[in-house]
Design a protein around this motif. Sequence first.
Motif, short mmCIF file in Angstrom:
data_model
loop_
_atom_site.label_atom_id
_atom_site.label_comp_id
_atom_site.label_asym_id
_atom_site.label_seq_id
_atom_site.Cartn_x
_atom_site.Cartn_y
_atom_site.Cartn_z
N GLY A 432 0.78 -1.24 0.00
CA GLY A 432 0.00 0.00 0.00
C GLY A 432 0.81 1.28 0.00
N CYS A 433 2.11 1.20 -0.27
CA CYS A 433 2.92 2.42 -0.34
C CYS A 433 2.51 3.25 -1.55
CB CYS A 433 4.40 2.08 -0.40
SG CYS A 433 5.05 1.34 1.13
N GLU A 434 2.34 4.55 -1.34
CA GLU A 434 1.96 5.46 -2.43
C GLU A 434 3.18 6.15 -3.04
OE1 GLU A 434 -2.35 6.88 -0.73
OE2 GLU A 434 -0.52 7.44 0.37
N VAL A 435 4.24 6.24 -2.26
CA VAL A 435 5.52 6.75 -2.75
C VAL A 435 6.60 5.80 -2.26
CG1 VAL A 435 7.20 8.64 -2.68
CG2 VAL A 435 4.76 9.16 -2.73
N VAL A 436 7.46 5.35 -3.16
CA VAL A 436 8.57 4.48 -2.79
C VAL A 436 9.86 5.26 -3.01
CG1 VAL A 436 9.81 2.35 -3.30
CG2 VAL A 436 7.30 2.38 -3.37
N ILE A 437 10.69 5.33 -1.98
CA ILE A 437 11.97 6.03 -2.08
C ILE A 437 13.08 5.01 -1.90
CG2 ILE A 437 13.44 7.81 -1.09
CD1 ILE A 437 10.85 9.20 -0.11
N THR A 438 13.84 4.81 -2.95
CA THR A 438 14.98 3.89 -2.86
C THR A 438 16.25 4.71 -2.66
OG1 THR A 438 15.45 3.87 -5.24
CG2 THR A 438 13.84 2.29 -4.42
N THR A 439 17.18 4.17 -1.93
CA THR A 439 18.41 4.91 -1.62
C THR A 439 19.63 4.09 -1.99
OG1 THR A 439 18.43 4.04 0.63
CG2 THR A 439 17.27 6.11 0.27
N ALA A 440 20.63 4.82 -2.50
CA ALA A 440 21.91 4.24 -2.93
C ALA A 440 21.71 3.36 -4.16
CB ALA A 440 22.58 3.48 -1.80
#
Length: 541
Positions: A432-440
Amino acid sequence: MNIGQYTFEEFKQKAREFHGYPAPGLLIGGYMVEAAKARLPEGTLFEALVESGKCLPDAVQLLTLCSTGNNWMKVKLLGRYAVSLYDKFTGQGVRVAIDQEKLAKWPEIRAWFMKEKPKAEQDTDQLFREIEEAGDTICSIRPVTVSKKYLGHGHMTSIDVCPVCGEAYPGSDGSICRGCQGEAPYESMEGVLCADDAPDLKIVPVEQAVGKQAVHDMTGIEPGESKGPITKAGDVFDIGDVCRLQRIGKFNVYDGEAVPGDEWVHENDAVKAFAKRMAGPGITYDPNPEEGKINFFAEYPGMLSIDLDALSRFNLSPDVMLATRHDGSLMPEGKGVAGTRAIPLYISRDRFSRALTALGEGPVLSVLPLAPAKVGILVTGTEVFQGIIEDKFIPIVSSKVIRLGCTVHMTDIVPDDREAITKAATAMLDGGCEVVITTAGMSVDPDDVTRAALVDAGLHGDLYGVPMLPGTMTLVGKLGGAAIIGVPACALFYKTTAFDVVLPRILAGQELRRKDLARLGEGGFCMNCKSCSFPKCPFGK
Protein backbone atom coordinates in the motif's frame (compact mmCIF):
# COMPACT_ATOMS: atom_id res chain seq x y z
CA MET A 1 13.76 2.74 -60.24
CA ASN A 2 10.28 4.15 -60.63
CA ILE A 3 8.66 6.51 -58.13
CA GLY A 4 5.16 5.12 -57.80
CA GLN A 5 3.43 5.31 -61.16
CA TYR A 6 6.12 7.59 -62.59
CA THR A 7 9.45 6.82 -64.16
CA PHE A 8 12.35 8.71 -62.65
CA GLU A 9 12.44 11.13 -65.61
CA GLU A 10 8.66 11.69 -65.43
CA PHE A 11 8.87 12.51 -61.74
CA LYS A 12 11.80 14.86 -62.39
CA GLN A 13 9.58 16.76 -64.81
CA LYS A 14 6.68 16.92 -62.31
CA ALA A 15 9.14 18.17 -59.69
CA ARG A 16 10.38 20.83 -62.11
CA GLU A 17 6.81 22.01 -62.79
CA PHE A 18 5.71 22.00 -59.16
CA HIS A 19 8.86 22.97 -57.30
CA GLY A 20 10.65 25.09 -59.89
CA TYR A 21 13.48 22.63 -60.42
CA PRO A 22 14.08 18.91 -59.78
CA ALA A 23 15.63 19.29 -56.32
CA PRO A 24 17.50 16.19 -55.10
CA GLY A 25 15.61 16.35 -51.81
CA LEU A 26 12.29 16.26 -53.65
CA LEU A 27 13.37 13.28 -55.77
CA ILE A 28 14.55 11.34 -52.73
CA GLY A 29 11.38 12.42 -50.95
CA GLY A 30 9.35 10.80 -53.72
CA TYR A 31 10.93 7.43 -52.99
CA MET A 32 10.37 7.98 -49.25
CA VAL A 33 6.67 8.75 -49.66
CA GLU A 34 6.10 5.77 -51.93
CA ALA A 35 7.95 3.49 -49.50
CA ALA A 36 5.60 4.56 -46.71
CA LYS A 37 2.48 4.22 -48.90
CA ALA A 38 3.46 0.71 -49.94
CA ARG A 39 3.58 -0.43 -46.30
CA LEU A 40 0.17 0.87 -45.25
CA PRO A 41 -2.74 -1.60 -45.38
CA GLU A 42 -4.78 -1.20 -48.54
CA GLY A 43 -7.65 1.25 -48.14
CA THR A 44 -6.08 3.12 -45.19
CA LEU A 45 -7.22 6.73 -44.87
CA PHE A 46 -3.90 8.30 -44.02
CA GLU A 47 -2.36 11.60 -43.13
CA ALA A 48 1.26 12.75 -43.24
CA LEU A 49 3.67 14.11 -40.66
CA VAL A 50 6.81 15.70 -42.14
CA GLU A 51 9.82 16.57 -39.97
CA SER A 52 11.50 18.99 -42.39
CA GLY A 53 10.24 22.04 -44.23
CA LYS A 54 12.68 21.57 -47.13
CA CYS A 55 11.49 19.74 -50.29
CA LEU A 56 9.90 16.80 -48.45
CA PRO A 57 6.47 18.48 -48.01
CA ASP A 58 6.32 18.97 -51.79
CA ALA A 59 6.92 15.25 -52.35
CA VAL A 60 3.95 14.49 -50.08
CA GLN A 61 1.73 16.94 -51.95
CA LEU A 62 2.78 15.57 -55.35
CA LEU A 63 2.14 11.91 -54.50
CA THR A 64 -0.75 11.97 -52.02
CA LEU A 65 -3.92 13.94 -51.28
CA CYS A 66 -2.26 15.35 -48.16
CA SER A 67 -1.42 19.04 -48.05
CA THR A 68 -1.09 21.81 -45.50
CA GLY A 69 -4.17 23.42 -47.01
CA ASN A 70 -6.50 20.51 -46.19
CA ASN A 71 -4.60 19.89 -42.93
CA TRP A 72 -3.94 16.26 -43.84
CA MET A 73 -0.22 17.06 -43.73
CA LYS A 74 1.39 18.39 -40.57
CA VAL A 75 4.87 19.87 -40.77
CA LYS A 76 6.74 19.55 -37.47
CA LEU A 77 10.10 21.28 -37.92
CA LEU A 78 12.44 18.88 -36.13
CA GLY A 79 15.27 19.31 -38.65
CA ARG A 80 15.22 15.60 -39.56
CA TYR A 81 14.65 14.41 -43.12
CA ALA A 82 11.80 12.04 -42.35
CA VAL A 83 8.16 11.52 -43.26
CA SER A 84 5.45 9.42 -41.64
CA LEU A 85 2.19 8.29 -43.19
CA TYR A 86 -0.33 7.09 -40.62
CA ASP A 87 -3.94 6.01 -40.17
CA LYS A 88 -5.84 9.22 -39.48
CA PHE A 89 -7.98 7.49 -36.83
CA THR A 90 -5.51 5.27 -34.94
CA GLY A 91 -2.20 7.06 -35.57
CA GLN A 92 -0.52 3.77 -36.57
CA GLY A 93 1.72 4.12 -39.56
CA VAL A 94 5.19 4.05 -41.11
CA ARG A 95 8.11 6.45 -40.71
CA VAL A 96 10.75 6.72 -43.45
CA ALA A 97 14.02 8.57 -42.81
CA ILE A 98 17.42 8.97 -44.44
CA ASP A 99 19.78 6.38 -42.90
CA GLN A 100 23.32 7.67 -42.41
CA GLU A 101 24.94 4.23 -42.54
CA LYS A 102 23.23 3.36 -45.83
CA LEU A 103 24.50 6.56 -47.44
CA ALA A 104 28.06 5.18 -47.35
CA LYS A 105 27.44 3.26 -50.59
CA TRP A 106 26.39 6.43 -52.43
CA PRO A 107 29.19 9.03 -52.21
CA GLU A 108 27.52 11.72 -54.32
CA ILE A 109 24.24 11.53 -52.38
CA ARG A 110 26.16 11.64 -49.11
CA ALA A 111 28.26 14.63 -50.26
CA TRP A 112 25.06 16.48 -51.21
CA PHE A 113 23.04 15.50 -48.12
CA MET A 114 25.80 16.20 -45.61
CA LYS A 115 26.96 19.34 -47.47
CA GLU A 116 30.48 17.96 -47.69
CA LYS A 117 31.31 20.01 -50.77
CA PRO A 118 30.02 23.24 -52.34
CA LYS A 119 27.15 23.03 -54.81
CA ALA A 120 29.42 24.19 -57.65
CA GLU A 121 31.65 21.16 -57.12
CA GLN A 122 28.82 18.61 -57.10
CA ASP A 123 28.38 16.27 -60.06
CA THR A 124 24.66 16.78 -60.65
CA ASP A 125 24.33 14.07 -63.31
CA GLN A 126 26.05 11.53 -61.05
CA LEU A 127 23.88 12.66 -58.13
CA PHE A 128 20.70 12.02 -60.14
CA ARG A 129 22.01 8.62 -61.29
CA GLU A 130 22.73 7.59 -57.70
CA ILE A 131 19.30 8.77 -56.52
CA GLU A 132 17.54 6.75 -59.24
CA GLU A 133 19.62 3.65 -58.57
CA ALA A 134 19.43 3.87 -54.77
CA GLY A 135 15.69 4.54 -54.54
CA ASP A 136 14.46 3.90 -50.99
CA THR A 137 17.43 1.67 -50.09
CA ILE A 138 19.08 4.67 -48.40
CA CYS A 139 16.20 4.87 -45.93
CA SER A 140 15.31 3.35 -42.59
CA ILE A 141 11.66 2.28 -42.44
CA ARG A 142 9.99 1.73 -39.08
CA PRO A 143 6.45 1.36 -37.75
CA VAL A 144 5.29 4.26 -35.57
CA THR A 145 2.27 5.38 -33.60
CA VAL A 146 1.69 9.12 -33.94
CA SER A 147 0.69 11.17 -30.89
CA LYS A 148 -3.04 11.74 -30.48
CA LYS A 149 -2.63 15.51 -30.71
CA TYR A 150 -1.80 15.11 -34.42
CA LEU A 151 -4.94 13.07 -35.17
CA GLY A 152 -8.06 14.65 -36.60
CA HIS A 153 -8.66 18.28 -37.38
CA GLY A 154 -9.33 21.30 -35.22
CA HIS A 155 -12.51 23.15 -36.05
CA MET A 156 -12.90 26.91 -35.83
CA THR A 157 -15.54 27.73 -33.23
CA SER A 158 -15.92 31.35 -34.34
CA ILE A 159 -14.45 34.07 -36.52
CA ASP A 160 -13.78 37.30 -34.65
CA VAL A 161 -12.55 40.72 -35.68
CA CYS A 162 -9.26 41.72 -34.07
CA PRO A 163 -9.72 44.95 -32.07
CA VAL A 164 -6.13 45.99 -32.85
CA CYS A 165 -5.77 45.49 -36.63
CA GLY A 166 -9.44 45.13 -37.57
CA GLU A 167 -8.89 41.90 -39.55
CA ALA A 168 -10.84 38.65 -39.17
CA TYR A 169 -9.16 35.74 -37.38
CA PRO A 170 -10.08 32.46 -35.55
CA GLY A 171 -11.54 33.37 -32.17
CA SER A 172 -9.77 30.39 -30.61
CA ASP A 173 -6.47 32.29 -30.99
CA GLY A 174 -7.42 34.67 -28.17
CA SER A 175 -8.84 38.16 -27.66
CA ILE A 176 -6.65 39.53 -30.48
CA CYS A 177 -5.18 37.85 -33.56
CA ARG A 178 -1.82 36.07 -33.40
CA GLY A 179 -0.22 38.72 -35.61
CA CYS A 180 -1.04 41.41 -33.05
CA GLN A 181 0.15 39.10 -30.27
CA GLY A 182 3.65 39.64 -31.62
CA GLU A 183 3.92 36.78 -34.15
CA ALA A 184 3.65 38.98 -37.26
CA PRO A 185 6.79 38.62 -39.45
CA TYR A 186 6.77 42.25 -40.64
CA GLU A 187 9.03 45.00 -39.34
CA SER A 188 6.58 47.57 -40.68
CA MET A 189 3.31 47.74 -42.59
CA GLU A 190 2.18 50.76 -44.53
CA GLY A 191 -0.97 52.40 -43.22
CA VAL A 192 -0.76 50.87 -39.73
CA LEU A 193 -0.50 53.40 -36.91
CA CYS A 194 1.03 52.60 -33.54
CA ALA A 195 -0.92 53.56 -30.45
CA ASP A 196 0.48 56.29 -28.25
CA ASP A 197 2.12 55.11 -25.06
CA ALA A 198 -0.10 57.32 -22.92
CA PRO A 199 -3.26 59.42 -23.29
CA ASP A 200 -3.17 63.21 -23.14
CA LEU A 201 -4.38 63.92 -19.60
CA LYS A 202 -5.32 67.39 -18.35
CA ILE A 203 -3.17 68.62 -15.45
CA VAL A 204 -4.41 71.12 -12.84
CA PRO A 205 -2.69 72.68 -9.79
CA VAL A 206 -3.54 70.73 -6.64
CA GLU A 207 -5.27 73.74 -5.04
CA GLN A 208 -7.70 73.81 -7.99
CA ALA A 209 -8.55 70.12 -7.57
CA VAL A 210 -10.72 70.51 -4.45
CA GLY A 211 -14.04 68.79 -5.13
CA LYS A 212 -12.62 66.73 -7.99
CA GLN A 213 -11.90 62.99 -7.98
CA ALA A 214 -8.40 61.55 -7.76
CA VAL A 215 -7.48 59.57 -10.87
CA HIS A 216 -4.94 57.33 -9.11
CA ASP A 217 -3.48 56.49 -5.71
CA MET A 218 -0.92 59.05 -4.57
CA THR A 219 1.82 57.61 -2.42
CA GLY A 220 3.56 59.26 0.48
CA ILE A 221 6.96 57.99 1.66
CA GLU A 222 8.71 58.62 4.94
CA PRO A 223 12.18 57.11 4.43
CA GLY A 224 12.74 54.09 6.65
CA GLU A 225 9.32 54.45 8.29
CA SER A 226 6.33 54.16 5.97
CA LYS A 227 5.06 54.04 2.41
CA GLY A 228 1.42 54.12 1.43
CA PRO A 229 -1.35 55.97 -0.35
CA ILE A 230 -2.30 59.42 0.96
CA THR A 231 -5.17 59.63 -1.49
CA LYS A 232 -6.78 56.71 -3.34
CA ALA A 233 -8.26 56.62 -6.82
CA GLY A 234 -11.87 57.81 -6.73
CA ASP A 235 -11.45 59.88 -3.54
CA VAL A 236 -12.71 63.46 -3.70
CA PHE A 237 -10.01 66.01 -2.87
CA ASP A 238 -10.64 68.29 0.10
CA ILE A 239 -8.58 71.19 1.41
CA GLY A 240 -6.72 68.89 3.82
CA ASP A 241 -5.55 66.77 0.88
CA VAL A 242 -4.05 69.86 -0.73
CA CYS A 243 -1.78 70.43 2.26
CA ARG A 244 -0.80 66.80 2.57
CA LEU A 245 0.05 66.51 -1.11
CA GLN A 246 2.04 69.72 -1.20
CA ARG A 247 3.97 68.57 1.85
CA ILE A 248 5.23 65.51 -0.08
CA GLY A 249 6.08 67.55 -3.18
CA LYS A 250 2.97 66.95 -5.29
CA PHE A 251 1.80 70.31 -6.65
CA ASN A 252 -0.16 69.16 -9.70
CA VAL A 253 -2.74 66.42 -10.24
CA TYR A 254 -4.68 65.02 -13.14
CA ASP A 255 -8.17 66.38 -13.69
CA GLY A 256 -10.57 63.59 -12.78
CA GLU A 257 -13.29 65.13 -14.94
CA ALA A 258 -11.21 64.82 -18.14
CA VAL A 259 -10.36 61.11 -18.24
CA PRO A 260 -9.69 59.41 -21.62
CA GLY A 261 -12.25 57.37 -23.55
CA ASP A 262 -12.81 53.65 -23.99
CA GLU A 263 -9.65 53.20 -26.06
CA TRP A 264 -7.73 53.40 -22.79
CA VAL A 265 -7.96 51.12 -19.73
CA HIS A 266 -7.28 52.49 -16.23
CA GLU A 267 -4.56 50.70 -14.27
CA ASN A 268 -7.03 49.44 -11.66
CA ASP A 269 -9.45 48.02 -14.23
CA ALA A 270 -6.58 46.39 -16.08
CA VAL A 271 -4.96 44.80 -13.06
CA LYS A 272 -8.30 43.43 -11.83
CA ALA A 273 -8.79 41.69 -15.18
CA PHE A 274 -5.24 40.31 -15.07
CA ALA A 275 -5.63 39.01 -11.52
CA LYS A 276 -8.86 37.20 -12.34
CA ARG A 277 -7.11 35.34 -15.17
CA MET A 278 -3.90 34.64 -13.20
CA ALA A 279 -5.27 33.24 -9.95
CA GLY A 280 -5.89 29.51 -9.79
CA PRO A 281 -6.65 27.02 -7.02
CA GLY A 282 -5.05 27.88 -3.70
CA ILE A 283 -4.50 31.55 -4.63
CA THR A 284 -6.35 34.40 -2.99
CA TYR A 285 -6.16 38.17 -3.45
CA ASP A 286 -7.94 41.42 -2.59
CA PRO A 287 -9.84 42.42 -5.75
CA ASN A 288 -9.46 46.10 -4.83
CA PRO A 289 -6.08 47.28 -6.16
CA GLU A 290 -3.81 49.34 -3.94
CA GLU A 291 -1.47 51.79 -5.62
CA GLY A 292 -2.41 50.24 -8.95
CA LYS A 293 -1.30 46.69 -8.08
CA ILE A 294 -2.72 43.45 -6.75
CA ASN A 295 -0.77 40.96 -4.63
CA PHE A 296 -1.54 37.24 -4.45
CA PHE A 297 -1.38 35.02 -1.37
CA ALA A 298 -1.42 31.31 -0.59
CA GLU A 299 -4.93 30.34 0.47
CA TYR A 300 -3.62 27.19 2.15
CA PRO A 301 -0.24 25.50 2.65
CA GLY A 302 1.28 23.82 -0.39
CA MET A 303 3.68 24.17 -3.28
CA LEU A 304 3.58 27.12 -5.63
CA SER A 305 3.06 26.06 -9.25
CA ILE A 306 3.62 28.62 -12.03
CA ASP A 307 2.88 28.42 -15.74
CA LEU A 308 6.36 29.69 -16.60
CA ASP A 309 5.60 30.02 -20.30
CA ALA A 310 2.58 32.23 -19.61
CA LEU A 311 4.62 34.25 -17.10
CA SER A 312 7.25 34.91 -19.75
CA ARG A 313 4.68 35.80 -22.43
CA PHE A 314 2.93 38.23 -20.11
CA ASN A 315 6.12 39.98 -19.04
CA LEU A 316 7.13 40.34 -22.69
CA SER A 317 3.91 42.31 -23.24
CA PRO A 318 4.40 46.11 -22.99
CA ASP A 319 3.13 48.12 -20.01
CA VAL A 320 2.42 45.16 -17.69
CA MET A 321 4.28 43.01 -15.16
CA LEU A 322 3.93 39.95 -12.95
CA ALA A 323 6.57 39.18 -10.32
CA THR A 324 6.45 35.85 -8.46
CA ARG A 325 8.18 33.67 -5.93
CA HIS A 326 10.10 30.74 -7.41
CA ASP A 327 8.14 27.93 -9.02
CA GLY A 328 8.13 24.97 -6.65
CA SER A 329 8.42 27.08 -3.48
CA LEU A 330 6.74 25.66 -0.39
CA MET A 331 4.21 28.22 0.83
CA PRO A 332 2.62 28.52 4.28
CA GLU A 333 -0.97 29.73 4.45
CA GLY A 334 -1.32 33.48 3.92
CA LYS A 335 2.18 34.00 2.51
CA GLY A 336 2.56 36.36 -0.45
CA VAL A 337 3.39 34.59 -3.71
CA ALA A 338 3.20 37.24 -6.46
CA GLY A 339 2.17 40.73 -7.50
CA THR A 340 0.92 42.22 -10.77
CA ARG A 341 0.15 45.64 -12.15
CA ALA A 342 -0.36 47.71 -15.26
CA ILE A 343 2.70 49.95 -15.26
CA PRO A 344 1.32 53.26 -16.67
CA LEU A 345 -1.79 54.95 -15.28
CA TYR A 346 -3.67 54.12 -18.48
CA ILE A 347 -2.84 51.24 -20.83
CA SER A 348 -4.05 51.28 -24.43
CA ARG A 349 -6.90 48.93 -25.22
CA ASP A 350 -4.82 46.95 -27.72
CA ARG A 351 -1.95 46.46 -25.25
CA PHE A 352 -4.44 45.43 -22.60
CA SER A 353 -5.89 42.84 -25.00
CA ARG A 354 -2.42 41.58 -25.90
CA ALA A 355 -1.53 41.09 -22.23
CA LEU A 356 -4.75 39.19 -21.54
CA THR A 357 -4.13 36.97 -24.55
CA ALA A 358 -0.57 36.29 -23.37
CA LEU A 359 -1.98 34.82 -20.16
CA GLY A 360 -3.90 32.20 -22.11
CA GLU A 361 -6.91 30.62 -20.47
CA GLY A 362 -5.10 30.57 -17.13
CA PRO A 363 -4.43 30.07 -14.40
CA VAL A 364 -0.83 31.21 -14.13
CA LEU A 365 -0.52 30.75 -10.37
CA SER A 366 -1.69 27.83 -8.24
CA VAL A 367 -0.88 26.37 -4.85
CA LEU A 368 -0.87 22.59 -4.96
CA PRO A 369 -1.52 20.87 -1.62
CA LEU A 370 0.99 18.18 -0.69
CA ALA A 371 -0.58 14.73 -0.40
CA PRO A 372 0.06 13.04 2.98
CA ALA A 373 1.40 9.93 1.28
CA LYS A 374 2.25 6.53 2.71
CA VAL A 375 5.98 6.25 2.03
CA GLY A 376 8.11 3.16 1.65
CA ILE A 377 11.88 3.54 2.14
CA LEU A 378 14.01 0.89 0.49
CA VAL A 379 17.73 0.98 1.32
CA THR A 380 20.02 -0.96 -1.01
CA GLY A 381 23.60 -1.95 -0.28
CA THR A 382 25.26 -5.19 0.75
CA GLU A 383 27.50 -3.43 3.27
CA VAL A 384 24.43 -1.96 5.02
CA PHE A 385 22.45 -5.21 4.76
CA GLN A 386 25.29 -7.14 6.42
CA GLY A 387 25.69 -4.55 9.17
CA ILE A 388 29.21 -3.57 8.14
CA ILE A 389 27.98 0.03 7.84
CA GLU A 390 25.22 1.43 10.01
CA ASP A 391 22.17 2.55 8.06
CA LYS A 392 21.60 6.29 8.20
CA PHE A 393 19.38 6.60 5.14
CA ILE A 394 16.13 5.60 6.84
CA PRO A 395 16.32 8.25 9.60
CA ILE A 396 17.41 10.95 7.10
CA VAL A 397 14.68 10.22 4.57
CA SER A 398 12.08 9.64 7.30
CA SER A 399 12.67 13.08 8.80
CA LYS A 400 12.27 14.73 5.38
CA VAL A 401 9.01 13.00 4.44
CA ILE A 402 7.48 13.43 7.90
CA ARG A 403 8.27 17.15 7.76
CA LEU A 404 6.14 17.31 4.60
CA GLY A 405 3.16 15.59 6.23
CA CYS A 406 3.78 12.00 5.10
CA THR A 407 3.98 8.80 7.12
CA VAL A 408 6.68 6.15 6.86
CA HIS A 409 4.57 3.11 5.99
CA MET A 410 7.28 0.49 5.34
CA THR A 411 11.07 0.23 5.41
CA ASP A 412 13.46 -2.44 4.21
CA ILE A 413 17.20 -2.99 3.72
CA VAL A 414 18.36 -5.35 0.99
CA PRO A 415 21.75 -6.28 -0.52
CA ASP A 416 22.96 -5.22 -3.96
CA ASP A 417 21.11 -8.11 -5.51
CA ARG A 418 18.81 -7.45 -8.46
CA GLU A 419 16.26 -10.09 -7.54
CA ALA A 420 16.17 -9.05 -3.86
CA ILE A 421 15.63 -5.39 -4.73
CA THR A 422 12.86 -6.27 -7.20
CA LYS A 423 11.13 -8.43 -4.58
CA ALA A 424 11.36 -5.73 -1.90
CA ALA A 425 10.03 -2.99 -4.21
CA THR A 426 7.12 -5.20 -5.25
CA ALA A 427 6.35 -5.90 -1.58
CA MET A 428 6.11 -2.18 -0.88
CA LEU A 429 3.61 -1.76 -3.71
CA ASP A 430 1.58 -4.70 -2.43
CA GLY A 431 1.79 -3.22 1.07
CA GLY A 432 0.00 0.00 0.00
CA CYS A 433 2.92 2.42 -0.34
CA GLU A 434 1.96 5.46 -2.43
CA VAL A 435 5.52 6.75 -2.75
CA VAL A 436 8.57 4.48 -2.79
CA ILE A 437 11.97 6.03 -2.08
CA THR A 438 14.98 3.89 -2.86
CA THR A 439 18.41 4.91 -1.62
CA ALA A 440 21.91 4.24 -2.93
CA GLY A 441 22.77 1.96 -5.83
CA MET A 442 22.11 4.73 -8.37
CA SER A 443 25.66 5.39 -9.61
CA VAL A 444 27.69 3.81 -12.41
CA ASP A 445 29.49 1.22 -10.23
CA PRO A 446 29.08 -2.40 -11.40
CA ASP A 447 27.54 -3.33 -8.03
CA ASP A 448 24.82 -0.67 -8.39
CA VAL A 449 21.88 -2.63 -9.77
CA THR A 450 19.03 -0.72 -8.15
CA ARG A 451 17.77 0.92 -11.32
CA ALA A 452 17.80 -2.35 -13.29
CA ALA A 453 15.96 -4.09 -10.44
CA LEU A 454 13.29 -1.38 -10.43
CA VAL A 455 12.77 -1.95 -14.16
CA ASP A 456 12.19 -5.62 -13.33
CA ALA A 457 9.61 -4.51 -10.76
CA GLY A 458 7.71 -2.47 -13.37
CA LEU A 459 9.45 0.92 -13.41
CA HIS A 460 8.02 3.11 -16.20
CA GLY A 461 8.00 6.74 -17.28
CA ASP A 462 11.31 7.12 -15.51
CA LEU A 463 13.67 10.07 -15.81
CA TYR A 464 17.18 9.32 -14.63
CA GLY A 465 19.48 12.22 -14.00
CA VAL A 466 18.68 15.70 -12.68
CA PRO A 467 20.89 18.68 -13.61
CA MET A 468 21.67 19.54 -10.00
CA LEU A 469 24.75 19.18 -7.79
CA PRO A 470 24.58 17.37 -5.46
CA GLY A 471 22.04 14.77 -6.55
CA THR A 472 22.63 14.40 -10.28
CA MET A 473 21.92 10.65 -10.25
CA THR A 474 18.43 11.09 -8.82
CA LEU A 475 15.68 9.07 -10.51
CA VAL A 476 11.94 9.82 -10.71
CA GLY A 477 9.27 7.67 -12.25
CA LYS A 478 6.30 5.39 -11.64
CA LEU A 479 6.21 1.92 -10.13
CA GLY A 480 2.75 0.51 -10.65
CA GLY A 481 0.41 3.14 -9.26
CA ALA A 482 3.05 4.60 -6.93
CA ALA A 483 5.55 7.37 -7.51
CA ILE A 484 9.18 6.40 -7.08
CA ILE A 485 12.27 8.44 -6.33
CA GLY A 486 15.76 7.01 -6.47
CA VAL A 487 18.14 8.87 -4.17
CA PRO A 488 21.91 8.60 -4.73
CA ALA A 489 24.33 8.01 -1.86
CA CYS A 490 25.39 11.67 -1.76
CA ALA A 491 22.27 12.33 0.34
CA LEU A 492 24.19 10.82 3.28
CA PHE A 493 26.85 13.49 3.09
CA TYR A 494 24.95 16.59 1.95
CA LYS A 495 22.07 18.00 3.95
CA THR A 496 20.31 19.17 0.76
CA THR A 497 20.30 17.49 -2.66
CA ALA A 498 18.08 17.26 -5.74
CA PHE A 499 15.87 14.92 -3.68
CA ASP A 500 14.72 17.84 -1.52
CA VAL A 501 13.66 19.77 -4.62
CA VAL A 502 11.96 16.87 -6.40
CA LEU A 503 10.11 15.39 -3.39
CA PRO A 504 7.61 18.27 -2.89
CA ARG A 505 6.78 18.24 -6.60
CA ILE A 506 6.00 14.53 -6.44
CA LEU A 507 3.82 14.98 -3.35
CA ALA A 508 2.03 17.86 -5.08
CA GLY A 509 1.05 15.49 -7.87
CA GLN A 510 3.13 17.08 -10.62
CA GLU A 511 3.84 14.91 -13.65
CA LEU A 512 7.50 15.75 -14.11
CA ARG A 513 8.83 15.91 -17.67
CA ARG A 514 12.41 16.15 -18.86
CA LYS A 515 11.71 19.82 -19.62
CA ASP A 516 10.74 20.42 -15.97
CA LEU A 517 13.92 18.81 -14.69
CA ALA A 518 16.04 20.68 -17.24
CA ARG A 519 14.85 24.01 -15.80
CA LEU A 520 16.33 23.02 -12.43
CA GLY A 521 19.82 23.37 -13.90
CA GLU A 522 19.72 27.13 -13.30
CA GLY A 523 20.21 27.48 -9.56
CA GLY A 524 20.96 23.78 -9.25
CA PHE A 525 24.55 24.22 -8.07
CA CYS A 526 24.74 24.08 -4.26
CA MET A 527 27.12 26.58 -2.64
CA ASN A 528 27.86 24.18 0.25
CA CYS A 529 27.39 26.83 2.90
CA LYS A 530 28.79 26.01 6.34
CA SER A 531 25.31 26.41 7.75
CA CYS A 532 22.60 25.16 5.38
CA SER A 533 19.55 27.46 5.19
CA PHE A 534 17.60 25.55 2.51
CA PRO A 535 14.93 26.34 1.33
CA LYS A 536 15.82 29.96 2.13
CA CYS A 537 18.67 29.91 -0.38
CA PRO A 538 19.15 29.91 -4.18
CA PHE A 539 19.47 26.11 -4.50
CA GLY A 540 16.84 24.67 -6.80
CA LYS A 541 15.51 28.09 -7.80
